[in-house]
Design an enzyme around this catalytic site. Structure first.
Site, mmCIF file in Angstrom:
data_model
loop_
_atom_site.group_PDB
_atom_site.id
_atom_site.type_symbol
_atom_site.label_atom_id
_atom_site.label_comp_id
_atom_site.label_asym_id
_atom_site.label_seq_id
_atom_site.Cartn_x
_atom_site.Cartn_y
_atom_site.Cartn_z
ATOM 1 N N TYR A 136 1.850 -17.847 -3.824
ATOM 2 C CA TYR A 136 2.951 -17.036 -3.294
ATOM 3 C C TYR A 136 3.093 -17.274 -1.781
ATOM 4 O O TYR A 136 2.089 -17.309 -1.059
ATOM 5 C CB TYR A 136 2.645 -15.566 -3.592
ATOM 6 C CG TYR A 136 3.656 -14.608 -3.046
ATOM 7 C CD1 TYR A 136 4.905 -14.491 -3.632
ATOM 8 C CD2 TYR A 136 3.368 -13.823 -1.934
ATOM 9 C CE1 TYR A 136 5.844 -13.606 -3.117
ATOM 10 C CE2 TYR A 136 4.294 -12.934 -1.424
ATOM 11 C CZ TYR A 136 5.536 -12.844 -2.020
ATOM 12 O OH TYR A 136 6.454 -11.971 -1.509
ATOM 13 N N ASP A 144 -4.428 -14.656 -8.548
ATOM 14 C CA ASP A 144 -3.247 -13.800 -8.480
ATOM 15 C C ASP A 144 -2.617 -13.803 -9.879
ATOM 16 O O ASP A 144 -2.104 -14.814 -10.344
ATOM 17 C CB ASP A 144 -2.283 -14.353 -7.425
ATOM 18 C CG ASP A 144 -1.066 -13.451 -7.211
ATOM 19 O OD1 ASP A 144 -0.676 -12.730 -8.153
ATOM 20 O OD2 ASP A 144 -0.491 -13.495 -6.104
#
Ligand SMILES: *Cc1c(COP(=O)(O)O)cnc(C)c1O
Length: 379
Positions: A98, A170
């Site tokens: 991200y 994540d």
């Protein structure tokens, strides 16, 4: 119990005092200390709050970890977890994590002397080659954003374990309903609960779950010391969102499968990226480590004008950042999530100005297809 049942039955379904079906919102910054000779569970709400504690126990159980921690956003969770490392430590991260995770590592933590090497984690040998004597952590995310590349978690997490690293995954795109990285060998799982867990585009929140109590204590020290905690109302919204995660994701994934197959056959579509689609290079690995392909897909049109035309003409999808809500969201990575990446690097990663990412919502798939068909015919 299966995950769908655990989403509902998790020791927090009834409030013991009143029998209320749900967790009360305890809106208090401080707690009366009745007996100063003993320490009590709650004293000040940065250190702990009963509403937050409920969410922390719920996510720990869903991810099959020892301890869970809630934060004010996904990035607050990730930054706080990275706060367990020290100046001079080296971390290996997937190159397509991200954007906000990359930014905090490449700016704030870099200034504080945490070294980072980025690798293409779909090739585990790149992780082996990046190992150094001071490497302390491996940070992965799968599927990746926005090209939905799949990293083989079992293989990469085994490399991390062998090298004595703390591995962090994540799990925002998959959620514990579809993928549980701790069971595959990870040490810490992080989430942006803003996305599928909250699920309604109405709250920012982040979570972290540790495999062991010892790692949990290290994360807790940062949560309490750094203080990037969520308020009780936001916490409560995530608790409420989690209850419907299974039905939302099941429906959203079913629509994502239909949409991706339909897009794949469209003459104006160059390529579709969705791990549930036949021909996706990571499909088999994803099936071996997750119980679904999720509800995010992306595709490339043949020209930039077609991509911009699509975004200006769709009516059933908001053109916006973020994902995981009940409404379909179309985003344009080159101008949104990946705008900060220099163009040459973006092109190398395959993030072109024809690429559109779709977070599939709960609309009827037939209506979405009619809307997408009309938008793709523009100009
Ligand atoms: C959105 C997102 C984040 C950051 O979460 P915020 O809640 O926006 O701070 C982290 N990781 C992934 C994969 C995300 O999609």
């Amino acid at each position: 119990m299966q995950c769908g049942t655990l989403l509902i039955h998790n020791d927090h379904e009834t409030e013991p005092l009143s029998g209320a079906l749900g967790v009360p919102i305890i809106q208090s910054s401080t707690f009366q200390q009745r007996d100063l000779s003993r320490s009590q569970e709650y004293d000040y709400a940065r250190s702990g709050n009963p509403t937050r504690k409920a969410l922390e126990e719920i996510i720990a159980r869903l991810e099959q970890g020892a301890r869970g921690y809630a934060f004010g956003s996904g990035i607050a969770a990730i930054s706080s977890v990275l706060g367990i490392f020290s100046t001079g430590d080296h971390i290996i991260a997937a190159e397509d994590i991200y954007g906000g995770s990359w930014r905090i590592l490449n700016t704030f933590y870099k200034r504080w002397g945490l070294e980072m090497t980025t690798v293409n984690a779909t090739d585990p040998d790149e992780i082996r080659r990046a190992l150094k004597p001071n490497t302390k952590a491996l940070f992965l995310e799968t599927p990746s954003n926005p090209l939905l590349k799949i990293t083989d978690l079992r293989v990469c997490l085994a490399i991390a374990r062998e090298a004595g690293l703390i591995s962090i995954v994540d799990n925002t795109f998959m959620t514990p309903y579809l993928q549980r990285p701790l069971e595959l060998g990870a040490d810490i799982v992080v989430h942006s609960a803003t996305k599928f867990l909250g699920g309604h585009s109405d709250v920012l929140s982040g979570l972290a779950v540790t495999k062991t109590e010892a790692l949990g204590s290290r994360v807790y020290a940062v949560q309490n010391g750094f203080g990037a905690i969520p308020g009780p109302w936001d916490t409560w919204l995530v608790i409420r969102g989690i209850k419907t995660l299974k039905v939302r994701l099941d429906a959203q994934e079913a629509t994502a499968r239909k949409l991706s197959a339909w897009l794949d056959a469209h003459e104006r579509v160059e390529q579709v990226f969705y791990p549930g689609l036949a021909g996706h290079p990571g499909r088999e690995i994803n099936e071996a480590q997750a119980s679904g392909a999720g509800a995010v897909l992306s595709f490339k049109t043949k020209t930039r004008e077609q991509a911009l035309g699509f975004l200006s003409k769709i009516t059933l999808a908001a053109t916006a950042v973020s994902l995981g809500g009940v409404e379909t969201i179309a985003s344009y990575p080159v101008k949104m999530s990946h705008a900060a990446i220099p163009m040459a690097e973006r092109e190398r990663l395959g993030i072109t100005d024809t690429l559109i990412r779709i977070s599939v919502g709960l609309e009827d798939p037939e209506d979405l297809i009619v809307d997408f068909a009309r938008a793709l015919e523009t100009p």
